[in-house]
Write an enzyme that holds these catalytic residues in place. Structure first.
Site, PDB file in Angstrom:
ATOM      1  CB  THR A 128      -4.813  -8.491   0.635  1.00  0.00           C
ATOM      2  OG1 THR A 128      -4.307  -9.762   0.253  1.00  0.00           O
ATOM      3  CG2 THR A 128      -5.036  -8.548   2.142  1.00  0.00           C
ATOM      4  CG  ASP A 129      -5.897 -12.722  -2.727  1.00  0.00           C
ATOM      5  OD1 ASP A 129      -4.968 -12.294  -2.022  1.00  0.00           O
ATOM      6  OD2 ASP A 129      -5.707 -13.425  -3.757  1.00  0.00           O
ATOM      7  CD  GLU A 130      -1.489 -12.301   1.233  1.00  0.00           C
ATOM      8  OE1 GLU A 130      -1.028 -12.605   2.338  1.00  0.00           O
ATOM      9  OE2 GLU A 130      -0.811 -11.824   0.305  1.00  0.00           O
TER      10      GLU A 130
ATOM     11  CE1 TYR B 166      -0.702  -6.771   4.150  1.00  0.00           C
ATOM     12  CE2 TYR B 166      -1.080  -8.910   3.111  1.00  0.00           C
ATOM     13  CZ  TYR B 166      -1.163  -7.529   3.082  1.00  0.00           C
ATOM     14  OH  TYR B 166      -1.705  -6.904   1.979  1.00  0.00           O
TER      15      TYR B 166
ATOM     16  CE  LYS C 102      -4.878  -4.450   3.677  1.00  0.00           C
ATOM     17  NZ  LYS C 102      -4.644  -2.997   3.387  1.00  0.00           N
TER      18      LYS C 102
HETATM   19  P1  NAD Z   1       3.836  -0.927  -0.298  1.00  0.00           P
HETATM   20  O1  NAD Z   1       4.439  -1.551   0.913  1.00  0.00           O
HETATM   21  O2  NAD Z   1       4.603  -0.902  -1.577  1.00  0.00           O
HETATM   22  O3  NAD Z   1       3.456   0.598   0.010  1.00  0.00           O
HETATM   23  C1  NAD Z   1       2.835   0.981   1.206  1.00  0.00           C
HETATM   24  C2  NAD Z   1       2.928   2.514   1.311  1.00  0.00           C
HETATM   25  O4  NAD Z   1       2.285   2.919   2.529  1.00  0.00           O
HETATM   26  C3  NAD Z   1       4.362   3.057   1.358  1.00  0.00           C
HETATM   27  O5  NAD Z   1       4.511   4.156   0.505  1.00  0.00           O
HETATM   28  C4  NAD Z   1       4.536   3.461   2.821  1.00  0.00           C
HETATM   29  O6  NAD Z   1       5.457   4.542   2.994  1.00  0.00           O
HETATM   30  C5  NAD Z   1       3.112   3.867   3.200  1.00  0.00           C
HETATM   31  N1  NAD Z   1       2.870   3.751   4.643  1.00  0.00           N
HETATM   32  C6  NAD Z   1       3.157   2.687   5.453  1.00  0.00           C
HETATM   33  N2  NAD Z   1       2.823   2.967   6.721  1.00  0.00           N
HETATM   34  C7  NAD Z   1       2.279   4.223   6.713  1.00  0.00           C
HETATM   35  C8  NAD Z   1       1.728   5.055   7.729  1.00  0.00           C
HETATM   36  N3  NAD Z   1       1.691   4.659   9.005  1.00  0.00           N
HETATM   37  N4  NAD Z   1       1.245   6.270   7.374  1.00  0.00           N
HETATM   38  C9  NAD Z   1       1.297   6.696   6.079  1.00  0.00           C
HETATM   39  N5  NAD Z   1       1.829   5.945   5.083  1.00  0.00           N
HETATM   40  C10 NAD Z   1       2.312   4.725   5.405  1.00  0.00           C
HETATM   41  O7  NAD Z   1       2.428  -1.628  -0.474  1.00  0.00           O
HETATM   42  P2  NAD Z   1       1.636  -2.043  -1.810  1.00  0.00           P
HETATM   43  O8  NAD Z   1       2.098  -3.371  -2.240  1.00  0.00           O
HETATM   44  O9  NAD Z   1       1.655  -0.903  -2.751  1.00  0.00           O
HETATM   45  O10 NAD Z   1       0.169  -2.215  -1.208  1.00  0.00           O
HETATM   46  C11 NAD Z   1      -0.714  -1.111  -1.111  1.00  0.00           C
HETATM   47  C12 NAD Z   1      -2.035  -1.581  -0.515  1.00  0.00           C
HETATM   48  O11 NAD Z   1      -2.602  -2.588  -1.340  1.00  0.00           O
HETATM   49  C13 NAD Z   1      -1.900  -2.184   0.880  1.00  0.00           C
HETATM   50  O12 NAD Z   1      -3.016  -1.783   1.637  1.00  0.00           O
HETATM   51  C14 NAD Z   1      -1.949  -3.683   0.627  1.00  0.00           C
HETATM   52  O13 NAD Z   1      -2.465  -4.370   1.735  1.00  0.00           O
HETATM   53  C15 NAD Z   1      -2.860  -3.759  -0.567  1.00  0.00           C
HETATM   54  N6  NAD Z   1      -2.655  -4.910  -1.465  1.00  0.00           N
HETATM   55  C16 NAD Z   1      -1.420  -5.203  -1.955  1.00  0.00           C
HETATM   56  C17 NAD Z   1      -1.248  -6.270  -2.832  1.00  0.00           C
HETATM   57  C18 NAD Z   1       0.093  -6.603  -3.431  1.00  0.00           C
HETATM   58  O14 NAD Z   1       0.215  -7.606  -4.154  1.00  0.00           O
HETATM   59  N7  NAD Z   1       1.128  -5.820  -3.204  1.00  0.00           N
HETATM   60  C19 NAD Z   1      -2.358  -7.048  -3.203  1.00  0.00           C
HETATM   61  C20 NAD Z   1      -3.627  -6.716  -2.690  1.00  0.00           C
HETATM   62  C21 NAD Z   1      -3.759  -5.643  -1.822  1.00  0.00           C
HETATM   63  P1  TYD Z   2       5.142 -12.512  -1.896  1.00  0.00           P
HETATM   64  O1  TYD Z   2       5.603 -11.785  -3.120  1.00  0.00           O
HETATM   65  O2  TYD Z   2       5.846 -12.239  -0.612  1.00  0.00           O
HETATM   66  O3  TYD Z   2       3.572 -12.257  -1.778  1.00  0.00           O
HETATM   67  P2  TYD Z   2       2.480 -12.963  -0.771  1.00  0.00           P
HETATM   68  O4  TYD Z   2       3.200 -13.644   0.324  1.00  0.00           O
HETATM   69  O5  TYD Z   2       1.718 -11.784  -0.286  1.00  0.00           O
HETATM   70  O6  TYD Z   2       1.688 -13.900  -1.636  1.00  0.00           O
HETATM   71  O7  TYD Z   2       5.247 -14.066  -2.184  1.00  0.00           O
HETATM   72  C1  TYD Z   2       4.617 -14.673  -3.301  1.00  0.00           C
HETATM   73  C2  TYD Z   2       4.845 -16.172  -3.200  1.00  0.00           C
HETATM   74  O8  TYD Z   2       6.247 -16.428  -3.381  1.00  0.00           O
HETATM   75  C3  TYD Z   2       4.496 -16.755  -1.840  1.00  0.00           C
HETATM   76  O9  TYD Z   2       3.970 -18.071  -2.022  1.00  0.00           O
HETATM   77  C4  TYD Z   2       5.826 -16.829  -1.107  1.00  0.00           C
HETATM   78  C5  TYD Z   2       6.810 -17.096  -2.231  1.00  0.00           C
HETATM   79  N1  TYD Z   2       8.175 -16.529  -2.055  1.00  0.00           N
HETATM   80  C6  TYD Z   2       9.290 -17.326  -2.266  1.00  0.00           C
HETATM   81  O10 TYD Z   2       9.179 -18.526  -2.605  1.00  0.00           O
HETATM   82  N2  TYD Z   2      10.532 -16.767  -2.123  1.00  0.00           N
HETATM   83  C7  TYD Z   2      10.708 -15.474  -1.756  1.00  0.00           C
HETATM   84  O11 TYD Z   2      11.887 -15.014  -1.605  1.00  0.00           O
HETATM   85  C8  TYD Z   2       9.557 -14.644  -1.554  1.00  0.00           C
HETATM   86  C9  TYD Z   2       9.701 -13.205  -1.152  1.00  0.00           C
HETATM   87  C10 TYD Z   2       8.298 -15.224  -1.717  1.00  0.00           C
END
Ligand code: NAD
Ligand code: TYD
Length: 349
Positions: free
Chosen positions: A130-132, A155, A159
């Site tokens: 993630t970019d975070e 989180y 990461k």
């Molecule tokens: P998500 O929470 O939707 O899915 C995570 C998946 O991992 C789920 O299916 C869960 O069952 C599985 N999982 C969790 N713990 C596990 C374990 N111990 N063993 C096996 N499986 C396990 O997450 P997402 O949003 O799809 O993110 C996927 C990846 O991309 C993550 O690594 C996250 O850090 C990264 N990422 C997400 C975003 C975003 O905006 N969502 C952005 C950048 C990077």
């Molecule tokens: P989120 O979808 O949780 O992603 P991330 O925290 O990984 O960026 O949140 C996106 C943005 O929206 C973040 O600035 C937090 C804000 N947010 C709210 O204002 N209300 C909400 O209920 C949630 C879940 C997030």
């Protein structure tokens, strides 16, 4: 036939990656390993579950012995590692699962690869991040691949730690790895703890839309299928040891994004303009809330010729249409433990 292990393939981004790899690479056997936590949902993959080059295995990456056995029974040629605890608010409430899955789980996978890949030729471990990890930007500037790490939530710290370990295994043991750090994703199948699907669900049911603080925080949003396309490219054409930043060059203040979403929802639901925006409710800010994330995506554009194919308006409209035409998906999720999470996160805020 090569075998590709995808971890976390039942989650939001993972299910889009699994589908793309299964359909676009019929000569690749895709093994989807997922624990099926609250965020994992096999309903995300119903359309491909019968494909001959697809197999699902339920398992926990924190269980090192299980992984060793899995790697003995399947000759893995590559890994795309997405399994993670992924929600910042949950990491604030309870960091431990993040440490276990995101750090320990990643190291267990690295060890399994290291042990089974005596000859690393043609093998690849691809870590999705993630970019975070880069921290929080002020009003100016963009995250580049060289930006120093400065994670600020449990989180992002978990990461960042896993990113460092992946690089350490590359430098120390010559494990062939690539890493990408992506901005905020949105699209179909996203769990409604994240801002966009949570807001869609609340608007649909005429419930308050919780905006943290003043809604001034900025995120760079990318349609999930654009991320999946980037992952496919990096896995197949990226350079070992390299990091790629992925982002949409699409920054939105939370409040502006929610206003746009409200307009789309009013139109789709045939509501009077302004109806949904009336649900916007400012609530207590997130602890340690990062102000702004924004990605410089020039490396992946220049080296791999990737660019986001969806505009934000088009992607957001498709996302809304998906949620409106799949009410049973949301119903199944929100009828269970989600309600307890929601009450703790928002009602008792
Ligand atoms: P998500 O929470 O939707 O899915 C995570 C998946 O991992 C789920 O299916 C869960 O069952 C599985 N999982 C969790 N713990 C596990 C374990 N111990 N063993 C096996 N499986 C396990 O997450 P997402 O949003 O799809 O993110 C996927 C990846 O991309 C993550 O690594 C996250 O850090 C990264 N990422 C997400 C975003 C975003 O905006 N969502 C952005 C950048 C990077
Ligand atoms: P989120 O979808 O949780 O992603 P991330 O925290 O990984 O960026 O949140 C996106 C943005 O929206 C973040 O600035 C937090 C804000 N947010 C709210 O204002 N209300 C909400 O209920 C949630 C879940 C997030």
């Amino acid at each position: 036939m090569r075998t590709l292990l995808i971890t976390g393939g039942a989650g939001f981004i993972g299910s889009h990656v699994v589908r793309k790899m299964v359909l676009d690479h019929p000569d690749t056997r895709v093994v989807n390993l997922d624990k099926l936590t609250y965020a994992g949902n096999l309903g995300n993959l119903k359309d491909i579950e019968g494909r001959p080059n697809y197999q699902f295995i339920r398992g926990d990456i924190v269980d090192a012995a299980f992984l060793e056995k899995l790697f003995r029974s399947h000759r893995m040629d590559g890994v795309i590692h997405l399994a993670a605890e992924s929600h910042v608010d949950r990491s604030i409430a309870d960091p431990m699962a993040f440490i276990q899955t995101n750090i320990m789980g990643t190291v267990n996978l690295l060890n399994a690869c290291r042990r089974s890949w005596n000859d690393p030729e043609g093998k690849r471990f691809y870590h999705i991040s993630t970019d975070e990890v880069y921290g929080s930007l002020g009003k100016e500037g963009l995250f580049k691949e060289e930006t120093p790490y400065d994670p600020r939530s449990p989180y992002s710290a978990s990461k960042a730690s896993s990113d460092h370990l992946v690089r350490a295994y590359h430098h120390t043991y010559k494990l062939p790895v690539v890493i990408s750090n992506c901005s905020n994703n949105y699209g179909p199948n996203q769990f409604p703890e994240k801002l966009i699907p949570l807001a869609i669900n609340n608007i649909l049911h005429m419930k308050p839309i919780p905006i943290y603080g003043k809604g001034e925080n900025v995120r760079d949003w990318l349609y999930v299928k654009d991320h999946a396309a980037a992952i496919d490219l990096i896995f197949n054409k990226g350079t070992n040891g390299r990091t790629y930043n992925i982002g949409g060059m699409n920054e939105w203040k939370n409040i502006d994004l929610i206003r746009l979403l409200c307009d789309i929802m009013d139109e789709k639901l045939d509501r009077k303009p302004g109806t949904s925006a009336g649900l916007i409710t400012f609530v207590k800010d997130r602890a340690g809330h990062d102000l702004r994330y924004a990605i410089d995506n020039s490396r992946i554009r220049d080296e791999l010729d990737w660019y986001p194919a969806h505009t934000f308006e088009a992607g957001l409209t498709r996302t809304v249409e998906w949620y409106l035409s799949n009410p049973e998906w949301m119903q199944q999720i929100t009828s269970g433990a989600y309600q307890t999470y929601y009450d703790r996160q928002y009602i008792q805020r």
